[in-house]
Design an enzyme around this catalytic site. Structure first.
Site, PDB file in Angstrom:
ATOM      1  N   LYS A   1     -10.391  15.376  -3.701  1.00 12.61           N
ATOM      2  CA  LYS A   1      -9.500  14.382  -3.158  1.00 12.61           C
ATOM      3  C   LYS A   1      -8.152  14.422  -4.135  1.00 12.61           C
ATOM      4  O   LYS A   1      -8.204  14.777  -5.190  1.00 12.61           O
ATOM      5  CB  LYS A   1     -10.010  13.053  -3.109  1.00 12.61           C
ATOM      6  CG  LYS A   1      -9.315  11.956  -2.099  1.00 12.61           C
ATOM      7  CD  LYS A   1      -9.619  12.471  -0.549  1.00 12.61           C
ATOM      8  CE  LYS A   1      -9.111  11.600   0.436  1.00 12.61           C
ATOM      9  NZ  LYS A   1      -9.449  11.957   1.867  1.00 12.61           N
TER      10      LYS A   1
ATOM     11  N   ASP B   1      -3.785  12.858   4.530  1.00  4.98           N
ATOM     12  CA  ASP B   1      -4.593  11.694   4.455  1.00  4.98           C
ATOM     13  C   ASP B   1      -3.489  10.642   4.934  1.00  4.98           C
ATOM     14  O   ASP B   1      -2.287  11.095   5.187  1.00  4.98           O
ATOM     15  CB  ASP B   1      -5.321  11.488   3.131  1.00  4.98           C
ATOM     16  CG  ASP B   1      -6.183  10.228   3.085  1.00  4.98           C
ATOM     17  OD1 ASP B   1      -7.224  10.602   3.751  1.00  4.98           O
ATOM     18  OD2 ASP B   1      -5.999   9.179   2.689  1.00  4.98           O
TER      19      ASP B   1
END
Length: 444
Positions: free
Chosen positions: A126, A166
């Site tokens: 991430k 995202d």
């Protein structure tokens, strides 16, 4: 002290002031405790949990950029490369003021098991920045993305680490990031997913996370003697995931009556008119309150409170910990029968336990919102083969993946006498595959 508690205490001590990361570790370790206890001697000897909870690599850097007034601004950039046991790191980039190291570690840790559940060869990672694209001009967003990629490119690649979008990172940002990567490296490769359809993107990627959450919801209901058609649904958020979860719900005969954003929520008892939401959010980048200007019969309420509306099904698609214990009690009192997490960890541990104690069908985010990363991996496959599949082909693969995730989750729970506990089932199923790979590859 048990191995699980020992590891959790070490994580808290070594990672202070990172509550979301602590929460993610506790939720996973507690739910896979039955597996760990059955293999404790071997896992301890190999330091398996110690390696599992520590990122393989944590990259932090500054991102200087120039605003439209000629003023230099500086943001923080991160990439957490958490686990590559089953494939290259895969996980989104988030641009939002709330981004910090702890939140990205929580998201990266969750991503390990989510990616494992897809059955595709992708590891967990991430990244992101505390930069906020809201209120910035196109040129400011471009300059920031170029500066961000000028540092990040050193650590990513089609077979090393493949970021996606995202929160705050949509097609526009992916385009600027990809352009800078290509400019610096001279490589045209599948280093990012969520690309435009004319330059390597995949059909269904935009819809994938929202569609996937509803595909697994539909399967969970079917396997428990219920159906989605005719049900009243609340969907929090109004971004990409919420919009396409709403679309798929409507296609399958359910009625979505409420959505929200960070300012407040709308309630439309006749059912959300999705074309209006898409115009507000995808075209004009406006606020959810503008919906009532086009639909006078709908109401808008400032602040929180979307979960006070009676419903059959709740699909939180906004952000972490948006449903707390009081919200859970309100939802149960309002007739909810199923909760499916469209975003990452939107339900607190206390709320999750309350749903489970009250017999609510509860599907955790690492299973329910895996559709996005699954379709990202399908985009990687298309890039590697220099192919482009049709919408129908990708959508069918996505639906099959989500149905398979439900089955893996349900089967894992049943194998450990935890039938119906999909939180434990998802964690166990994801954990088993990753741990098998880690043990096979030695101490790395």
């Amino acid at each position: 002290m048990s191995y699980v508690n020992e590891i959790y205490e070490k994580v808290v001590a070594k990672n202070p002031s990172e509550p979301e990361f602590h929460q993610a570790i506790k939720e996973v370790l507690d739910s896979i405790a039955v597996v760990i206890e059955a293999n404790e001697e071997e896992y301890r000897k190999l330091g398996l949990l110690e390696r599992l909870v520590e990122p393989e690599r944590l990259i932090a850097f500054r991102v200087p950029w120039v605003d439209d007034n000629g003023q230099v601004q500086v943001n923080k950039g991160f990439r957490v490369q958490f686990n590559s046991a089953i494939g290259p790191y895969k996980g989104g980039l988030r641009f939002h003021p709330s981004v910090n190291q702890g939140i990205l570690k929580f998201l990266g840790f969750e991503q390990i098991f989510k990616n494992s559940l897809t059955g595709l060869p992708i590891g967990g990672g991430k990244g992101g920045s505390d930069f906020d694209p809201k209120g910035k001009s196109e040129m400011e967003v471009m300059r920031f993305c170029q500066s961000f990629m000028t540092e990040l490119y050193k650590y990513i690649g089609a077979d090393q680490d493949v970021p996606a979008g995202d929160i705050g990172v949509g097609g526009r940002e992916i385009g600027y990031l990809f352009g800078q990567y290509k400019r610096i490296t001279g490589l045209y490769e599948g280093v990012l997913t969520g690309k435009g359809l004319t330059w390597g993107g995949s059909l269904v990627r935009t819809q994938a996370t929202g569609y996937g959450a509803i595909y697994i919801l539909d399967e969970m209901l079917k396997q428990n003697g219920k159906e989605l058609a005719g049900k009243t649904v609340l969907i929090s958020g109004s971004g990409n995931v919420a919009i396409y979860a709403t679309e798929k719900c409507q296609q399958l005969g359910a009625k979505v009556v409420a959505m929200n954003d960070s300012n407040g929520y709308i309630y439309d008892p006749n059912g959300i008119q999705l074309d209006i939401i898409k115009d507000i959010k995808e075209v004009r980048r406006g606020r959810i309150k503008e919906y009532v200007e086009a639909v006078p019969t709908a109401t808008y309420t400032e602040g929180k409170g979307i979960w006070t509306i009676p419903c059959n099904i709740a699909v939180p698609c906004a952000t972490q910990n948006e449903i707390d214990l009081e919200d859970a009690k309100t939802l149960v009192a309002g007739g909810v029968m199923a909760v499916v997490e469209g975003s990452n960890m939107p339900t607190t541990l206390e709320a999750t336990e309350y749903f489970q104690e009250n017999g609510i069908l509860f599907m955790p985010g690492k299973a329910a919102n895996a559709g996005g990363v699954a379709t990202s991996a399908l985009e990687m496959s298309q890039n590697s083969q220099r192919l482009s599949w049709t919408f129908e082909e990708v959508d069918e693969m996505l639906q099959n993946i989500m149905v398979d995730i439900y089955r893996k989750t349900a089967d894992a729970a049943e194998r450990y006498d935890l039938a119906g506990n999909f939180v434990a089932g998802a964690n166990i199923a994801g954990f088993e595959k990753v741990v098998d790979a880690m043990m096979s590859q030695g101490i790395v």
